[in-house]
Design an enzyme around this catalytic site. Sequence first.
Site, PDB file in Angstrom:
ATOM      1  N   LYS A 145     -53.644  35.387 -67.092  1.00  0.00           N
ATOM      2  CA  LYS A 145     -54.097  36.612 -67.732  1.00  0.00           C
ATOM      3  C   LYS A 145     -54.412  37.629 -66.638  1.00  0.00           C
ATOM      4  O   LYS A 145     -55.435  37.498 -65.950  1.00  0.00           O
ATOM      5  CB  LYS A 145     -55.344  36.399 -68.599  1.00  0.00           C
TER       6      LYS A 145
ATOM      7  N   GLU B 272     -62.857  33.033 -56.689  1.00  0.00           N
ATOM      8  CA  GLU B 272     -62.892  34.014 -55.591  1.00  0.00           C
ATOM      9  C   GLU B 272     -63.656  35.221 -56.123  1.00  0.00           C
ATOM     10  O   GLU B 272     -63.131  35.992 -56.917  1.00  0.00           O
ATOM     11  CB  GLU B 272     -61.473  34.407 -55.186  1.00  0.00           C
TER      12      GLU B 272
ATOM     13  N   CYS C 172     -62.776  42.677 -52.108  1.00  0.00           N
ATOM     14  CA  CYS C 172     -63.956  41.810 -52.052  1.00  0.00           C
ATOM     15  C   CYS C 172     -64.346  41.489 -50.614  1.00  0.00           C
ATOM     16  O   CYS C 172     -65.423  40.959 -50.365  1.00  0.00           O
ATOM     17  CB  CYS C 172     -63.700  40.524 -52.813  1.00  0.00           C
TER      18      CYS C 172
ATOM     19  N   GLU D 223     -72.442  45.287 -53.892  1.00  0.00           N
ATOM     20  CA  GLU D 223     -71.085  45.597 -53.452  1.00  0.00           C
ATOM     21  C   GLU D 223     -70.716  46.984 -53.974  1.00  0.00           C
ATOM     22  O   GLU D 223     -70.660  47.217 -55.175  1.00  0.00           O
ATOM     23  CB  GLU D 223     -70.144  44.552 -54.038  1.00  0.00           C
TER      24      GLU D 223
HETATM   25  N1  LIG Z   1     -63.622  38.893 -55.419  1.00  0.00           N
HETATM   26  C1  LIG Z   1     -62.691  39.761 -55.681  1.00  0.00           C
HETATM   27  O1  LIG Z   1     -61.605  39.709 -55.139  1.00  0.00           O
HETATM   28  C2  LIG Z   1     -62.957  40.814 -56.692  1.00  0.00           C
HETATM   29  C3  LIG Z   1     -64.240  41.159 -57.023  1.00  0.00           C
HETATM   30  N2  LIG Z   1     -64.450  42.124 -57.959  1.00  0.00           N
HETATM   31  C4  LIG Z   1     -65.817  42.498 -58.277  1.00  0.00           C
HETATM   32  O2  LIG Z   1     -65.919  42.623 -59.703  1.00  0.00           O
HETATM   33  C5  LIG Z   1     -66.424  43.892 -60.038  1.00  0.00           C
HETATM   34  C6  LIG Z   1     -65.852  44.354 -61.344  1.00  0.00           C
HETATM   35  O3  LIG Z   1     -64.420  44.393 -61.238  1.00  0.00           O
HETATM   36  P1  LIG Z   1     -63.612  43.949 -62.481  1.00  0.00           P
HETATM   37  O4  LIG Z   1     -62.153  44.029 -62.296  1.00  0.00           O
HETATM   38  O5  LIG Z   1     -64.187  44.626 -63.667  1.00  0.00           O
HETATM   39  O6  LIG Z   1     -63.896  42.428 -62.452  1.00  0.00           O
HETATM   40  P2  LIG Z   1     -64.011  41.479 -63.723  1.00  0.00           P
HETATM   41  O7  LIG Z   1     -64.567  40.247 -63.196  1.00  0.00           O
HETATM   42  O8  LIG Z   1     -64.682  42.146 -64.870  1.00  0.00           O
HETATM   43  O9  LIG Z   1     -62.462  41.248 -64.193  1.00  0.00           O
HETATM   44  C7  LIG Z   1     -61.645  40.382 -63.467  1.00  0.00           C
HETATM   45  C8  LIG Z   1     -60.716  39.692 -64.474  1.00  0.00           C
HETATM   46  O10 LIG Z   1     -61.498  38.937 -65.378  1.00  0.00           O
HETATM   47  C9  LIG Z   1     -61.184  39.283 -66.727  1.00  0.00           C
HETATM   48  N3  LIG Z   1     -62.356  39.121 -67.574  1.00  0.00           N
HETATM   49  C10 LIG Z   1     -63.388  39.971 -67.747  1.00  0.00           C
HETATM   50  N4  LIG Z   1     -64.281  39.441 -68.609  1.00  0.00           N
HETATM   51  C11 LIG Z   1     -63.792  38.235 -68.996  1.00  0.00           C
HETATM   52  C12 LIG Z   1     -64.233  37.205 -69.879  1.00  0.00           C
HETATM   53  N5  LIG Z   1     -65.382  37.292 -70.544  1.00  0.00           N
HETATM   54  N6  LIG Z   1     -63.443  36.096 -70.047  1.00  0.00           N
HETATM   55  C13 LIG Z   1     -62.285  35.985 -69.371  1.00  0.00           C
HETATM   56  N7  LIG Z   1     -61.809  36.927 -68.527  1.00  0.00           N
HETATM   57  C14 LIG Z   1     -62.558  38.034 -68.344  1.00  0.00           C
HETATM   58  C15 LIG Z   1     -60.696  40.710 -66.616  1.00  0.00           C
HETATM   59  O11 LIG Z   1     -59.912  41.019 -67.751  1.00  0.00           O
HETATM   60  P3  LIG Z   1     -59.838  42.554 -68.260  1.00  0.00           P
HETATM   61  O12 LIG Z   1     -59.178  43.309 -67.190  1.00  0.00           O
HETATM   62  O13 LIG Z   1     -59.012  42.473 -69.523  1.00  0.00           O
HETATM   63  O14 LIG Z   1     -61.246  42.986 -68.504  1.00  0.00           O
HETATM   64  C16 LIG Z   1     -59.894  40.649 -65.336  1.00  0.00           C
HETATM   65  O15 LIG Z   1     -58.622  40.076 -65.580  1.00  0.00           O
HETATM   66  C17 LIG Z   1     -65.993  44.774 -58.853  1.00  0.00           C
HETATM   67  O16 LIG Z   1     -66.822  45.910 -58.770  1.00  0.00           O
HETATM   68  C18 LIG Z   1     -66.170  43.833 -57.701  1.00  0.00           C
HETATM   69  O17 LIG Z   1     -67.522  43.808 -57.329  1.00  0.00           O
HETATM   70  C19 LIG Z   1     -63.437  42.736 -58.633  1.00  0.00           C
HETATM   71  C20 LIG Z   1     -62.125  42.423 -58.283  1.00  0.00           C
HETATM   72  C21 LIG Z   1     -61.789  41.472 -57.275  1.00  0.00           C
HETATM   73  O1  LIG Z   2     -59.642  40.372 -54.000  1.00  0.00           O
HETATM   74  C1  LIG Z   2     -59.560  40.880 -52.922  1.00  0.00           C
HETATM   75  O2  LIG Z   2     -60.249  41.827 -52.565  1.00  0.00           O
HETATM   76  C2  LIG Z   2     -58.541  40.312 -51.986  1.00  0.00           C
HETATM   77  O3  LIG Z   2     -58.799  38.942 -51.837  1.00  0.00           O
HETATM   78  C3  LIG Z   2     -58.550  41.025 -50.694  1.00  0.00           C
HETATM   79  S1  LIG Z   2     -57.351  40.477 -49.588  1.00  0.00           S
HETATM   80  O4  LIG Z   2     -56.931  39.105 -49.909  1.00  0.00           O
HETATM   81  O5  LIG Z   2     -56.219  41.411 -49.691  1.00  0.00           O
HETATM   82  O6  LIG Z   2     -58.034  40.567 -48.313  1.00  0.00           O
END
Ligand SMILES: NC(=O)C1=CN([C@@H]2O[C@H](COP(=O)(O)OP(=O)(O)OC[C@H]3O[C@@H](n4cnc5c(N)ncnc54)[C@H](OP(=O)(O)O)[C@@H]3O)[C@@H](O)[C@H]2O)C=CC1
Ligand SMILES: O=C(O)[C@H](O)CS(=O)(=O)O
Length: 485
Positions: A181, A256, A290, A387
């Site tokens: 997804k 992650e 991240c 963050e």
């Molecule tokens: N560690 C990393 O690499 C990342 C960290 N982040 C952190 O997350 C924050 C928010 O970003 P965001 O993209 O909104 O991250 P989310 O965690 O909200 O979304 C990430 C994924 O999870 C899905 N999701 C959301 N809620 C649910 C649920 N209840 N059950 C199953 N799947 C779900 C989303 O689907 P949908 O898009 O349909 O809502 C999306 O595909 C950022 O500000 C950052 O701090 C974000 C991205 C990457």
């Molecule tokens: O989710 C992310 O921010 C990625 O893991 C960053 S990276 O892999 O491109 O460094």
Amino acid sequence: MIPHLKDNRLFRQAALVAGNWVAPGPDAIDVRNPATGEIIGRVPKLGATEARAAIEAAQAAQAGWAARTAAERSQILRRWFDLMVANKEDLGRILTAEQGKPLKEAIGEIVYGASFIEWFSEEARRVYGDVIPGHQRDKRIIVLKQPIGVVAAITPWNFPNAMITRKAGPALAAGCAMVLKPASQTPFSAIALAVLGEMAGLPEGLFSVLTGSAQAIGAEMTGNALVRKLTFTGSTEIGAELYRQSAPTIKKLGLELGGNAPFIVFNDADLDAAVEGALIAKFRNNGQTCVCANRIYVEDGVYEAFAGKLRAAVSNLKTGNGFDEGVDLGPLIDAAALAKVEEHVGDAVSKGAKLETGGARHKLGGTFYEPTVLTGVTEDMLVAREETFGPVAPLFRFGGEADVIRQANATEFGLASYFYARDIAKVFRVAEALEYGMVGVNTGLISTAEAPFGGVKLSGLGREGSRYGIEEFLETKYLCIGGVQ
Ligand SMILES: NC(=O)C1=CN([C@@H]2O[C@H](COP(=O)(O)OP(=O)(O)OC[C@H]3O[C@@H](n4cnc5c(N)ncnc54)[C@H](OP(=O)(O)O)[C@@H]3O)[C@@H](O)[C@H]2O)C=CC1
Ligand SMILES: O=C(O)[C@H](O)CS(=O)(=O)O
């Protein structure tokens, strides 16, 4: 639509469910270009029913896929890799249209994402077990590595290609099947990967891409016992929720999650190198990664010099539409992201931080924000513990190694960290003292397929990439052979 694609087959307004392409219905989800707000396409709003069908098809396809030789799986993954590279410009254009990052950076993500498929096409043939000397004369001990089975993956919008391939590569190489997804804001990059996967020869039903209700699809993924592994990249909040939902079926988890990376500049650092590293670590993907430097700590002796160099470099960064020539920074993904950046900058300034450059919405409007440098930042400000996920570089001052290690570790996160120093004893002391899964020493860019990516504490579980990454999709089986006289 996406302009100037060489192969329009890659832009498909449909989801792939159990080998069937499902077109959007009346409740379709609009996908918008974050730079312009324009609708670029629509995808179907799917839910538990389609997720269940995809999981059952994955279960059926996985057995045959695992029965193929490792070389056969490797060859198909290698073809998938070759197709990604051959279509990198089109894949980059689709990515920029839905995520906003500059086209050159988007194409860079395609190459980075493809490298995981290449890496694991090679690792597929090196999944070794063990033969262990028996504990009794008639016993023989054998250890097998076998694919865990059906894998569910949920991925974020910030790297809509690489976060998928970093999971699909090892999963498929190990002999697993995957139901994915992608983020609702960036589904077309995932769909394009599925189109290329079919061309490469992935068997029907082995890899599904579901668009639609995250909650409903996620609940089926976490609740269905056929799913033996859930791998998620995104916020810590959602990661924890998925962890809870997966408990009743005792799934293996890969998480992650969020980060709060410190970036430390010691008095003996090469300042020009540190500025170059800070630009990458802070402003890659407009600060929406991240592993972005979220807190920049500069030792007293070089604070003013570093701040001046960084301010000058950041002032030259160009913000704009990712399709425009010479743009370094695209838009933030949405209004919520913009509001968070504004909150963090406003909070810091209200508590005494000084704006060196930026600090306001960009004149382009929308979700564009000026690249920003703050000095005089202190631990009581939001940027110290949350963050920011945007183009804001907050500079903290420190005096001495012990002080900065304490500050750097004073967070519930532990994903990436960075520091610049030249004294070799200090390099080892600091690298060993930082409580993070990854440490960049004299570099601001650490992510690569060869290395284990992942964090500790609230930043998640497991590792992606490297030789460790395929272990996440394998089960270890112990055979005790008796009666061997
Ligand atoms: N560690 C990393 O690499 C990342 C960290 N982040 C952190 O997350 C924050 C928010 O970003 P965001 O993209 O909104 O991250 P989310 O965690 O909200 O979304 C990430 C994924 O999870 C899905 N999701 C959301 N809620 C649910 C649920 N209840 N059950 C199953 N799947 C779900 C989303 O689907 P949908 O898009 O349909 O809502 C999306 O595909 C950022 O500000 C950052 O701090 C974000 C991205 C990457
Ligand atoms: O989710 C992310 O921010 C990625 O893991 C960053 S990276 O892999 O491109 O460094």
